[in-house]
Design a protein around this motif. Sequence first.
Motif, PDB file in Angstrom:
ATOM      1  N   GLY A 386      14.421  -1.538   0.096  1.00 16.05           N
ATOM      2  CA  GLY A 386      13.387  -2.587   0.571  1.00 16.05           C
ATOM      3  C   GLY A 386      12.049  -2.073   0.954  1.00 16.05           C
ATOM      4  N   SER A 387      11.619  -2.503   2.057  1.00  7.41           N
ATOM      5  CA  SER A 387      10.583  -1.790   2.680  1.00  7.41           C
ATOM      6  C   SER A 387      10.691  -0.549   3.605  1.00  7.41           C
ATOM      7  CB  SER A 387       9.872  -3.033   3.519  1.00  7.41           C
ATOM      8  OG  SER A 387      10.451  -3.538   4.634  1.00  7.41           O
ATOM      9  N   ASN A 388      11.964  -0.228   3.799  1.00  9.05           N
ATOM     10  CA  ASN A 388      12.271   0.936   4.619  1.00  9.05           C
ATOM     11  C   ASN A 388      12.503   2.043   3.845  1.00  9.05           C
ATOM     12  OD1 ASN A 388      12.861  -0.711   6.842  1.00  9.05           O
ATOM     13  ND2 ASN A 388      14.874  -1.237   6.379  1.00  9.05           N
ATOM     14  N   ASP A 424       9.992   1.269   8.754  1.00  4.60           N
ATOM     15  CA  ASP A 424       9.757   0.196   8.113  1.00  4.60           C
ATOM     16  C   ASP A 424       7.980  -0.092   7.639  1.00  4.60           C
ATOM     17  OD1 ASP A 424       9.386  -2.493   6.895  1.00  4.60           O
ATOM     18  OD2 ASP A 424      10.273  -3.574   8.521  1.00  4.60           O
ATOM     19  N   ASN A 426       6.523  -2.307   5.870  1.00  6.64           N
ATOM     20  CA  ASN A 426       6.061  -3.541   5.818  1.00  6.64           C
ATOM     21  C   ASN A 426       4.826  -3.791   4.839  1.00  6.64           C
ATOM     22  OD1 ASN A 426       6.244  -6.241   6.666  1.00  6.64           O
ATOM     23  ND2 ASN A 426       5.057  -6.006   8.155  1.00  6.64           N
ATOM     24  N   VAL A 427       5.022  -3.479   3.496  1.00  7.77           N
ATOM     25  CA  VAL A 427       4.202  -3.567   2.547  1.00  7.77           C
ATOM     26  C   VAL A 427       4.555  -4.440   1.311  1.00  7.77           C
ATOM     27  CG1 VAL A 427       2.518  -1.739   3.314  1.00  7.77           C
ATOM     28  CG2 VAL A 427       4.228  -1.629   1.412  1.00  7.77           C
ATOM     29  N   ALA A 429       5.698  -5.191  -2.434  1.00  8.35           N
ATOM     30  CA  ALA A 429       6.391  -4.253  -3.479  1.00  8.35           C
ATOM     31  C   ALA A 429       5.149  -3.725  -4.508  1.00  8.35           C
ATOM     32  CB  ALA A 429       7.145  -5.012  -4.398  1.00  8.35           C
ATOM     33  N   TYR A 432       3.421   3.679  -4.088  1.00  6.19           N
ATOM     34  CA  TYR A 432       2.667   4.006  -3.108  1.00  6.19           C
ATOM     35  C   TYR A 432       2.590   5.285  -3.110  1.00  6.19           C
ATOM     36  CZ  TYR A 432       2.481  -0.849  -1.325  1.00  6.19           C
ATOM     37  OH  TYR A 432       2.209  -2.235  -1.222  1.00  6.19           O
ATOM     38  N   LEU A 449       8.331   1.071  -4.119  1.00  8.26           N
ATOM     39  CA  LEU A 449       8.785  -0.158  -3.216  1.00  8.26           C
ATOM     40  C   LEU A 449       9.045  -1.345  -4.076  1.00  8.26           C
ATOM     41  CD1 LEU A 449       6.981   0.385   0.264  1.00  8.26           C
ATOM     42  CD2 LEU A 449       9.124   1.593  -0.710  1.00  8.26           C
TER      43      LEU A 449
END
Length: 450
Positions: A386-388, A424, A426-427, A429, A432, A449
């Motif tokens: 996920g975002s982790n 995390d 927190n961006v 998908a 990056y 992500l």
Amino acid sequence: MKIPFFSLSSFCWLCGSVAMAITPNTLISRGLTAYTANGENTYITDGTLTNWKQCTSKDIALNVGEGPTRLFVTWESFGDCAWATNFTSGCGHTGTPLRNFQILTSANSTNGQDGDWTLAAEVKDNEVMSRGVYIDFQGMSWFRFVSEDEVGQILEIEAFDASKGGDDTWFFMGTSISQMGLKQQDTDSTTADIIHAKFPQYTPAMLRGGIGCINSTEVVAHLNDYLRYAGNVKHWAIEMGTNDAWGGGDWNLDNYKRNMQTIIDSAKAHGIEPVLARIIATNEAVAGWQINPKFLDVVDELTEVNNLPKGPDFYSYFLAHPELIASDGVHPNGETRGGQAMHHLWAEALAPLYASEVDTIPSTDSTQTYSSLNASVKLPLVAVNGSNIEFRGVESEMTVDFVSLSGAVLGQYNLEKAPTQIFDVNVPAGIYVLAFKWNGGVATYKVNLR
């Protein structure tokens, strides 16, 4: 859920669209005195394109000193700031280029006139206002422009040390958006200046190729000319589409897509790496129309399917900053520094390409030690859930910059020696860049992500 782990080598095939093996070519002419037939001149080596600072001499010499064995010598002329005067029927352009001249070199001149001179290059029937040529400079210290014809208004001459095959050379193909924003309007720093400030070992050679009114069809019609005059430049930074998408409809969409793919294919076939900018937004309240989003989708698709680095998102930025758009609702506003914003946006987009060159990512297994300058580290394994983002097996203290493909640093994380560390980010998908930094080195790769 099972978390997939990746070694550095797992990402190497993804790094191709970020790492472009840029070899530095040091700028060695900045701030030197130019010796001309009309006297000494410092305007044309000061790094600015201030339009009243012009040189009209037919004979210009610079002493850059001994050492380089090969130079990349560039020049910028003024005119009406268009790169070429006859590539488009939509606007009339004026300007006198350096059309027919020789570049001479000398090892023993004392004033740019005396001594022995050797012919290094001869340029004939040049039609464009900005260009660069490579010359042999073994054992030399001076180079000299000697023209047969009137030279018009020369704004800048630069020389780069290309002894080691430096290819940090950029041609900014564009429309009136680039003609005005990258050349005609004042800026605090050019794209090249900003890159150099962030990555001091690099001094990009920057050639401005904006032409008012040109569209992708006319570019394709003149591709042989673009390749003749800018085919020896390693990277093409392309801003194109405002005139194709004019009025807000999508009637020209397929033609635009075909043309842009032709430009990309032609560039790659000649060893040139293209980068596409997203089309600048209009101020719809003033212009009465906005870029059809289908054109932006084409730019995004072409970037992805051709594995290109992401260029600047002019659309989103100028949509959010209509004050940077001129009173016509279309072009960057020089009074509010719209052109300056374009320079900075290009630099931010290109920055990951330079960051990735501080250390070369080898294609090998994760137990390999990666070296850069005077440091050696073993990079951790990376997992995404996920975002982790999880880093496993951190054996050396380092920081990790979390960077968007537009070049914006979204977060920075300190890694300590530990079996596992999780952050995390927190961006949304998307793809990056992780830039690992330690004392004396940097290594980067992409992460997706979902």
